[in-house]
Design a protein around this motif. Structure first.
Motif, PDB file in Angstrom:
ATOM      1  N   GLY A 140       0.809   6.987 -12.063  1.00 58.13           N
ATOM      2  CA  GLY A 140       1.616   8.052 -12.649  1.00 58.13           C
ATOM      3  C   GLY A 140       0.937   8.776 -13.783  1.00 58.13           C
ATOM      4  N   VAL A 157      -7.871   8.575  -8.722  1.00 65.32           N
ATOM      5  CA  VAL A 157      -6.884   7.999  -7.807  1.00 65.32           C
ATOM      6  C   VAL A 157      -6.111   6.885  -8.506  1.00 65.32           C
ATOM      7  CG1 VAL A 157      -6.620   6.672  -5.685  1.00 65.32           C
ATOM      8  CG2 VAL A 157      -8.133   8.621  -5.717  1.00 65.32           C
ATOM      9  N   LYS A 210       3.518  13.303 -12.185  1.00 63.72           N
ATOM     10  CA  LYS A 210       2.874  12.470 -13.193  1.00 63.72           C
ATOM     11  C   LYS A 210       3.631  12.563 -14.509  1.00 63.72           C
ATOM     12  CE  LYS A 210      -0.103  11.618 -10.095  1.00 63.72           C
ATOM     13  NZ  LYS A 210       0.825  11.938  -9.019  1.00 63.72           N
ATOM     14  N   TRP A 220      -6.169  -0.736  -6.315  1.00 65.73           N
ATOM     15  CA  TRP A 220      -5.093  -0.504  -7.270  1.00 65.73           C
ATOM     16  C   TRP A 220      -3.749  -0.936  -6.750  1.00 65.73           C
ATOM     17  CZ3 TRP A 220      -6.764  -0.011 -11.910  1.00 65.73           C
ATOM     18  CH2 TRP A 220      -8.076   0.423 -12.073  1.00 65.73           C
ATOM     19  N   LEU A 238      -2.688  11.137 -15.160  1.00 67.71           N
ATOM     20  CA  LEU A 238      -3.481  12.241 -14.638  1.00 67.71           C
ATOM     21  C   LEU A 238      -4.947  11.881 -14.481  1.00 67.71           C
ATOM     22  CD1 LEU A 238      -2.017  15.270 -16.556  1.00 67.71           C
ATOM     23  CD2 LEU A 238      -1.857  14.840 -14.130  1.00 67.71           C
ATOM     24  N   TRP A 259      -7.663   2.530  -2.896  1.00 66.93           N
ATOM     25  CA  TRP A 259      -6.231   2.313  -2.678  1.00 66.93           C
ATOM     26  C   TRP A 259      -5.911   0.827  -2.758  1.00 66.93           C
ATOM     27  CZ3 TRP A 259      -3.805   4.108   2.623  1.00 66.93           C
ATOM     28  CH2 TRP A 259      -2.416   4.074   2.532  1.00 66.93           C
ATOM     29  N   VAL A 260      -6.704   0.025  -2.047  1.00 65.74           N
ATOM     30  CA  VAL A 260      -6.481  -1.414  -2.039  1.00 65.74           C
ATOM     31  C   VAL A 260      -6.698  -1.988  -3.431  1.00 65.74           C
ATOM     32  CG1 VAL A 260      -7.523  -3.575  -1.270  1.00 65.74           C
ATOM     33  CG2 VAL A 260      -6.932  -1.837   0.394  1.00 65.74           C
ATOM     34  N   LEU A 284       0.835  -1.205   0.000  1.00 63.44           N
ATOM     35  CA  LEU A 284       0.000   0.000   0.000  1.00 63.44           C
ATOM     36  C   LEU A 284       0.867   1.251   0.000  1.00 63.44           C
ATOM     37  CD1 LEU A 284      -2.820  -0.960   2.511  1.00 63.44           C
ATOM     38  CD2 LEU A 284      -3.087  -0.482   0.102  1.00 63.44           C
ATOM     39  N   PHE A 322     -11.438   5.923   0.457  1.00 63.76           N
ATOM     40  CA  PHE A 322     -10.145   6.008  -0.221  1.00 63.76           C
ATOM     41  C   PHE A 322      -9.411   4.680  -0.116  1.00 63.76           C
ATOM     42  CE2 PHE A 322      -5.582   6.972  -0.149  1.00 63.76           C
ATOM     43  CZ  PHE A 322      -5.464   7.526  -1.400  1.00 63.76           C
ATOM     44  N   PHE A 329      -3.600   8.463 -10.641  1.00 61.00           N
ATOM     45  CA  PHE A 329      -2.495   9.035  -9.862  1.00 61.00           C
ATOM     46  C   PHE A 329      -1.532   7.946  -9.408  1.00 61.00           C
ATOM     47  CE2 PHE A 329      -3.376  13.530  -8.278  1.00 61.00           C
ATOM     48  CZ  PHE A 329      -4.002  13.858  -9.458  1.00 61.00           C
ATOM     49  N   MET A 330      -2.103   6.804  -9.022  1.00 58.87           N
ATOM     50  CA  MET A 330      -1.249   5.726  -8.514  1.00 58.87           C
ATOM     51  C   MET A 330      -0.449   5.088  -9.635  1.00 58.87           C
ATOM     52  SD  MET A 330      -3.625   4.077  -5.626  1.00 58.87           S
ATOM     53  CE  MET A 330      -3.763   4.931  -4.057  1.00 58.87           C
ATOM     54  N   PHE A 333       1.194   7.881  -5.713  1.00 57.96           N
ATOM     55  CA  PHE A 333       0.057   8.805  -5.702  1.00 57.96           C
ATOM     56  C   PHE A 333       0.547  10.253  -5.651  1.00 57.96           C
ATOM     57  CE2 PHE A 333      -3.362  11.131  -3.576  1.00 57.96           C
ATOM     58  CZ  PHE A 333      -4.443  10.750  -4.330  1.00 57.96           C
ATOM     59  N   THR A 355       2.298  12.083 -17.517  1.00 58.73           N
ATOM     60  CA  THR A 355       1.436  12.428 -18.652  1.00 58.73           C
ATOM     61  C   THR A 355       1.846  13.747 -19.288  1.00 58.73           C
ATOM     62  OG1 THR A 355      -0.369  11.357 -17.500  1.00 58.73           O
ATOM     63  CG2 THR A 355      -0.954  12.750 -19.347  1.00 58.73           C
TER      64      THR A 355
END
Lengths: 172, 344
Positions: B40, B34, A36, B305, B42, B302-303, A25, B298, B37-38, A32, A38
């Motif tokens: 990388g 999310v 980024k 992904w 957008l 989170w879990v 995690l 969240f 984001f995780m 997170f 992109t």
């Protein structure tokens, strides 16, 4: 003598699973908050590195004369056979006596290998950093002499994407 | 019941319903954002500021899509199934207290739609009804993938409901009541009075079981796309598909709220007596509830992904051979402790 490889024995800590899960995690949480990767293309454009082989251009002298002498070295070197040159006598006085009447590159056939650039004895043809030149028809992707000269004007003094001045490093 | 009382209840129903649906919309957006984001990326950031209006665009798209009912489906059940899944998912939130009592018009109004005596049982019962929606969708679709997805889902829910119920039993033993209000009241006071500190094992079992109950990764066997195309909703399209989607997220919202209520003191803000602060106490309690719930929502994303999916036999092994004995053991310890305490 062989090597005895001990197989992996999970310890009690490993068997709990939860410490490993928390570790996983944390990895995703780190990503997170990371920057980024992109590039939002039409708004932001990727700036190719130096030496990128994109759209061709025909170089000119400072007084506007075409450097190309229509020797056809480039079309001979071209493995894709995409360059078509028709030579003719140069219209200007002094210096070069030949110049291309027609200089056409079929961008659909071109493989952007850069051999034409290497073969050219006059440093007349060069590959630029421009990569987004797609079009709607096959005819539009035949670039002629004037088109190639326009590309030279676009990329002569600056990088096409970053707009940074490159006149210092430019040889022409 | 007088007229004002009915009005108040209607308003509460409306507020809770709207808030749940809004949270569902936000979750759809948050999931995509999310996850991006995780990885990388957008994610959706074009519709509205920061892409916040993306769920509305998605909703319009779902409404405009052609609603295909394949030949050979059991039509009445096929149409009914999404509703059977969605309605209990939205109903469950009714018993969850989301704030301390508010005093308005000279009467004390509990911030909870229905103060049911058997609140916990109500929640467990309704989540079980949701399984019917899934299995009926799988059955009526007349497709092997849908049926397998539905079967897996029901088997999974039955195995994990046991562990979840038993984990909740230990909480009930502590608070001595099935009423969610009493369970929250039992956790009032200082920080360590929350059930998470009294029952860490039950919390872990409950959390794992909740992920299985809501069909979320790492337990989303019922919609394992690599094996089952889409699982139980393979044959569904348009708004019917969106209803399955909404039900999944509504279940997540309820599950997060339930986790907070059972283990994190519900609306309790540590070290503060909400009742003595008047209206600000109410605001504080609601905010703390939303904050805690937000964290668990969240965590769901989170879990999802982070972990890969379980294999089916691993899932069953974990449910029956690990979680169930652990939950029983936990009940044994809790009951033993309470008995000794009562004797001493």
């Amino acid at each position: 003598m062989g090597i005895v490889i001990k197989s992996y024995e999970p310890t009690f800590w490993d068997k709990l699973y939860f410490p490993a899960l928390v570790k996983g995690l944390m990895v995703t949480l780190r990503y997170f908050f990371k920057r980024k990767v992109t590039i939002q293309y039409p708004d932001q454009k990727h700036i190719p590195p130096d030496g990128y082989r994109g759209l061709h251009r025909l170089n000119k002298y400072d007084d506007g004369r075409i450097r190309c002498v229509a020797c056809e070295m480039c079309s001979a070197a071209c493995p894709a056979d995409c360059i078509e040159i028709v030579p003719g006598p140069a219209p200007w006085e002094g210096g070069k006596e030949r110049h291309p009447v027609k200089f056409e590159i079929n961008l659909l056939t071109c493989i952007f290998c850069g051999f034409c650039e290497m073969a050219c004895p006059e440093k007349a043809i060069e590959l630029t950093e421009i990569y987004d030149f797609s079009d709607y028809s096959r005819e539009d992707l035949l670039i002629d002499r004037d088109g190639l000269l326009e590309v030279y004007d676009l990329t002569k003094n600056q990088n096409y994407y970053s707009r940074t001045d490159k006149s210092e490093t430019s040889e022409t | 019941m007088d007229f004002l009382g009915i009005i108040i209840i209607l308003v509460k129903v409306l507020v809770v319903f709207a808030a749940t649906l809004l949270t569902v919309l936000m979750m759809v957006y948050a999931e995509r954002r999310v996850s991006a984001f995780m990885q990388g990326r957008l994610g959706p950031n074009r519709v509205g500021p920061q892409g916040l209006l993306q769920p509305i665009a998605d909703g319009i798209k779902f409404l405009m899509k052609e609603d295909i009912i394949p030949a050979g489906v059991d039509k009445p059940i096929f149409i009914l199934a999404p509703a059977i899944l969605l309605i209990p998912a939205l109903m469950t939130f009714a018993v969850i207290p989301f704030g301390s009592d508010i005093i308005l018009f000279g009467r004390q109004i509990p911030l909870q739609v229905a103060d049911v005596n058997v609140g916990i049982l109500y929640v467990l019962a309704l989540t079980s009804i949701g399984v019917y929606g899934i299995i009926l969708a799988g059955w009526s679709s007349n497709s092997k993938y849908s049926l397998l997805g539905g079967l897996r889902s029901s088997a999974q829910l039955i195995s994990y409901e046991l562990a979840m119920g038993l984990a909740v039993v230990s909480i009930i033993l502590l608070s001595g009541s099935l009423k969610l209000n009493d369970i929250v009241a039992d956790q009032q006071g200082y920080f360590f009075s929350w059930n998470i500190f009294k029952q860490p094992l039950a919390f872990i079992i409950f959390l794992v079981a909740v992920y299985a109950e809501t069909n979320r990764l790492p337990f989303d066997l019922s919609e394992a796309e690599q094996e089952l195309v889409g699982g139980y909703h393979t044959e569904y399209s348009s708004m019917k598909f969106a209803m399955f989607f909404m039900a999944e997220y509504a279940n997540m919202v309820t599950a997060a709220a339930l986790t907070v209520t059972l283990f994190f003191g519900g609306w309790d803000f540590p070290l503060v007596n909400e009742a003595s602060l008047g209206i600000w106490g109410v605001v504080l309690s609601v905010l703390s509830f939303i904050l805690k719930m937000g964290f668990f929502l969240f965590l769901f994303i989170w879990v999802r992904w982070t972990f890969p999916r379980f294999r089916y036999d691993q899932l069953m092994k974990l449910g029956w051979k690990v979680l169930l004995p652990l939950a029983l053991f936990n009940i044994f310890i809790t009951a033993g402790y309470l008995t000794i305490k009562a004797l001493a």
